[in-house]
Design a protein around this motif. Structure first.
Motif, mmCIF file in Angstrom:
data_model
loop_
_atom_site.group_PDB
_atom_site.id
_atom_site.type_symbol
_atom_site.label_atom_id
_atom_site.label_comp_id
_atom_site.label_asym_id
_atom_site.label_seq_id
_atom_site.Cartn_x
_atom_site.Cartn_y
_atom_site.Cartn_z
ATOM 1 N N VAL A 70 31.668 39.125 30.916
ATOM 2 C CA VAL A 70 31.962 39.742 32.201
ATOM 3 C C VAL A 70 32.500 38.646 33.109
ATOM 4 O O VAL A 70 31.835 37.630 33.319
ATOM 5 C CB VAL A 70 30.702 40.394 32.823
ATOM 6 C CG1 VAL A 70 30.998 40.905 34.220
ATOM 7 C CG2 VAL A 70 30.189 41.518 31.935
ATOM 8 N N LEU A 71 33.726 38.830 33.605
ATOM 9 C CA LEU A 71 34.376 37.848 34.474
ATOM 10 C C LEU A 71 34.455 38.383 35.891
ATOM 11 O O LEU A 71 34.902 39.501 36.115
ATOM 12 C CB LEU A 71 35.808 37.557 33.997
ATOM 13 C CG LEU A 71 35.988 36.919 32.628
ATOM 14 C CD1 LEU A 71 37.474 36.820 32.298
ATOM 15 C CD2 LEU A 71 35.337 35.560 32.575
ATOM 16 N N ALA A 72 34.031 37.563 36.842
ATOM 17 C CA ALA A 72 34.144 37.920 38.249
ATOM 18 C C ALA A 72 34.678 36.709 38.999
ATOM 19 O O ALA A 72 34.550 35.571 38.545
ATOM 20 C CB ALA A 72 32.782 38.334 38.809
ATOM 21 N N GLY A 73 35.269 36.970 40.128
ATOM 22 C CA GLY A 73 35.800 35.912 40.976
ATOM 23 C C GLY A 73 36.715 36.521 42.015
ATOM 24 O O GLY A 73 37.204 37.636 41.849
ATOM 25 N N ALA A 74 36.920 35.789 43.068
ATOM 26 C CA ALA A 74 37.774 36.264 44.151
ATOM 27 C C ALA A 74 39.229 36.371 43.687
ATOM 28 O O ALA A 74 39.589 35.904 42.600
ATOM 29 C CB ALA A 74 37.662 35.312 45.339
ATOM 30 N N SER A 75 40.057 36.963 44.526
ATOM 31 C CA SER A 75 41.486 37.109 44.238
ATOM 32 C C SER A 75 42.098 35.771 43.871
ATOM 33 O O SER A 75 41.854 34.767 44.548
ATOM 34 C CB SER A 75 42.212 37.659 45.474
ATOM 35 O OG SER A 75 41.667 38.886 45.867
ATOM 36 N N ALA A 76 42.885 35.756 42.802
ATOM 37 C CA ALA A 76 43.618 34.571 42.334
ATOM 38 C C ALA A 76 42.706 33.442 41.874
ATOM 39 O O ALA A 76 43.110 32.288 41.833
ATOM 40 C CB ALA A 76 44.607 34.081 43.393
ATOM 41 N N SER A 77 41.490 33.789 41.468
ATOM 42 C CA SER A 77 40.599 32.775 40.890
ATOM 43 C C SER A 77 40.945 32.528 39.425
ATOM 44 O O SER A 77 40.452 31.580 38.820
ATOM 45 C CB SER A 77 39.133 33.188 41.033
ATOM 46 O OG SER A 77 38.892 34.416 40.366
ATOM 47 N N GLY A 78 41.775 33.408 38.857
ATOM 48 C CA GLY A 78 42.242 33.228 37.486
ATOM 49 C C GLY A 78 41.635 34.178 36.481
ATOM 50 O O GLY A 78 41.985 34.125 35.296
ATOM 51 N N LYS A 79 40.768 35.071 36.911
ATOM 52 C CA LYS A 79 40.021 35.888 35.969
ATOM 53 C C LYS A 79 40.888 36.786 35.081
ATOM 54 O O LYS A 79 40.636 36.873 33.879
ATOM 55 C CB LYS A 79 38.941 36.696 36.681
ATOM 56 C CG LYS A 79 39.458 37.619 37.750
ATOM 57 C CD LYS A 79 38.371 38.045 38.699
ATOM 58 C CE LYS A 79 38.944 38.886 39.807
ATOM 59 N NZ LYS A 79 39.892 38.205 40.680
ATOM 60 N N THR A 80 41.903 37.416 35.631
ATOM 61 C CA THR A 80 42.747 38.311 34.824
ATOM 62 C C THR A 80 43.558 37.515 33.804
ATOM 63 O O THR A 80 43.664 37.915 32.633
ATOM 64 C CB THR A 80 43.671 39.144 35.734
ATOM 65 O OG1 THR A 80 42.852 39.896 36.632
ATOM 66 C CG2 THR A 80 44.547 40.077 34.924
ATOM 67 N N GLU A 81 44.116 36.394 34.220
ATOM 68 C CA GLU A 81 44.886 35.559 33.287
ATOM 69 C C GLU A 81 43.980 34.947 32.224
ATOM 70 O O GLU A 81 44.370 34.813 31.066
ATOM 71 C CB GLU A 81 45.653 34.474 34.041
ATOM 72 C CG GLU A 81 46.778 35.022 34.912
ATOM 73 C CD GLU A 81 47.771 35.891 34.151
ATOM 74 O OE1 GLU A 81 48.243 35.472 33.065
ATOM 75 O OE2 GLU A 81 48.080 36.996 34.632
ATOM 76 N N CYS B 220 35.680 41.911 26.835
ATOM 77 C CA CYS B 220 35.694 41.255 28.136
ATOM 78 C C CYS B 220 36.067 42.279 29.196
ATOM 79 O O CYS B 220 36.872 43.174 28.937
ATOM 80 C CB CYS B 220 36.733 40.121 28.091
ATOM 81 S SG CYS B 220 36.935 39.236 29.629
ATOM 82 N N ILE B 221 35.482 42.122 30.380
ATOM 83 C CA ILE B 221 35.864 42.957 31.514
ATOM 84 C C ILE B 221 35.965 42.074 32.746
ATOM 85 O O ILE B 221 35.185 41.130 32.916
ATOM 86 C CB ILE B 221 34.882 44.128 31.755
ATOM 87 C CG1 ILE B 221 35.426 45.074 32.835
ATOM 88 C CG2 ILE B 221 33.488 43.617 32.081
ATOM 89 C CD1 ILE B 221 34.681 46.392 32.952
ATOM 90 N N VAL B 222 36.962 42.370 33.572
ATOM 91 C CA VAL B 222 37.130 41.723 34.873
ATOM 92 C C VAL B 222 36.566 42.702 35.895
ATOM 93 O O VAL B 222 36.949 43.873 35.909
ATOM 94 C CB VAL B 222 38.610 41.414 35.150
ATOM 95 C CG1 VAL B 222 38.804 40.888 36.557
ATOM 96 C CG2 VAL B 222 39.141 40.420 34.121
ATOM 97 N N ILE B 223 35.668 42.218 36.756
ATOM 98 C CA ILE B 223 34.901 43.124 37.609
ATOM 99 C C ILE B 223 34.773 42.573 39.027
ATOM 100 O O ILE B 223 34.889 41.378 39.241
ATOM 101 C CB ILE B 223 33.516 43.354 36.940
ATOM 102 C CG1 ILE B 223 32.901 44.671 37.335
ATOM 103 C CG2 ILE B 223 32.590 42.204 37.102
ATOM 104 C CD1 ILE B 223 33.403 45.816 36.537
ATOM 105 N N ASP B 224 34.526 43.464 39.976
ATOM 106 C CA ASP B 224 34.294 43.068 41.367
ATOM 107 C C ASP B 224 32.792 42.815 41.578
ATOM 108 O O ASP B 224 31.987 43.037 40.664
ATOM 109 C CB ASP B 224 34.846 44.129 42.322
ATOM 110 C CG ASP B 224 34.113 45.462 42.253
ATOM 111 O OD1 ASP B 224 33.061 45.572 41.588
ATOM 112 O OD2 ASP B 224 34.592 46.415 42.880
ATOM 113 N N PRO B 225 32.386 42.361 42.776
ATOM 114 C CA PRO B 225 30.960 42.051 42.986
ATOM 115 C C PRO B 225 30.017 43.231 42.740
ATOM 116 O O PRO B 225 28.940 43.049 42.166
ATOM 117 C CB PRO B 225 30.907 41.601 44.448
ATOM 118 C CG PRO B 225 32.250 41.028 44.705
ATOM 119 C CD PRO B 225 33.196 41.912 43.922
ATOM 120 N N ALA B 226 30.390 44.433 43.153
ATOM 121 C CA ALA B 226 29.519 45.598 42.921
ATOM 122 C C ALA B 226 29.365 45.854 41.426
ATOM 123 O O ALA B 226 28.260 46.131 40.937
ATOM 124 C CB ALA B 226 30.080 46.831 43.621
#
Length: 183
Positions: free
Chosen positions: A3-14, A86-92
């Motif tokens: 599970v990957l989380a991080g603010a905008s442009a932290s690199g999580k999607t890439e 793998c999933i990219v997720i927001d804080p909630a």
């Protein structure tokens, strides 16, 4: 599962894309009620369902988390949790995954400064006003008090996407092995 989380442009999607390409860690397929776009494939990009089925799935407690965005429902189902995904997720969403208390779920938070993230947004072509808006939003959404305890914090400030992906894979493999989990 990663599970990957991080603010905008932290690199999580890439990083997620690199994990898929380099290590075969596939993205979790989420469910949505939004219409399929040209070139999208059901079961690859999303599981596309109508609102009635989505609501039935909610009643049956099949989602880890869900949200409404632009009038459409989006959610990740419990049956998609699996090794090698793998999933990219927001804080909630991150809080929802952590609340499952599932040893198969390994959470990573990618962190970098606002200056670096702003630069990345501009370099990728985001309009300046949108970049500033996202940074402002992220100050609250990703404030320390809004982020639960994750398994691993990764500084994505000075590393390349590939270096971050390699580090995540190495750490993930180590945790999987120490917990005696399937890969």
């Amino acid at each position: 599962m990663i599970v990957l989380a991080g603010a905008s442009a932290s690199g999580k999607t890439e990083v997620a894309k690199t994990l898929a390409k380099k290590y075969g860690i596939t993205k979790m397929i989420t469910t949505t009620t939004r219409p399929m776009r040209v070139g999208e494939v059901n079961g690859r990009d999303y599981f596309y369902v109508d609102k009635e089925l989505f609501e039935q799935m909610l009643r049956e407690d099949r989602f880890v988390e869900h949200t409404i965005y632009n009038g459409n429902f989006y959610g990740s189902t419990k049956d998609q949790i699996a090794p090698g995904r793998c999933i990219v997720i927001d804080p909630a969403g991150l809080r929802a995954y952590i609340a499952l208390n599932d040893p198969n779920i390994i959470t990573f938070f990618l962190d970098s400064t606002e200056t670096t993230r702003y630069k990345r947004m501009i370099e990728r072509g985001d309009p300046d006003d949108l970049a500033h808006k996202r940074l402002l939003h992220d100050r609250t959404a990703f404030a320390k008090e809004n982020i639960p305890e994750v398994d691993v914090h990764i500084n994505s400030e000075t590393q390349t996407v590939e270096e971050v992906a390699d580090e995540i894979k190495r750490i993930y493999d180590g945790i999987v092995q120490s917990r005696g989990l399937k890969r």
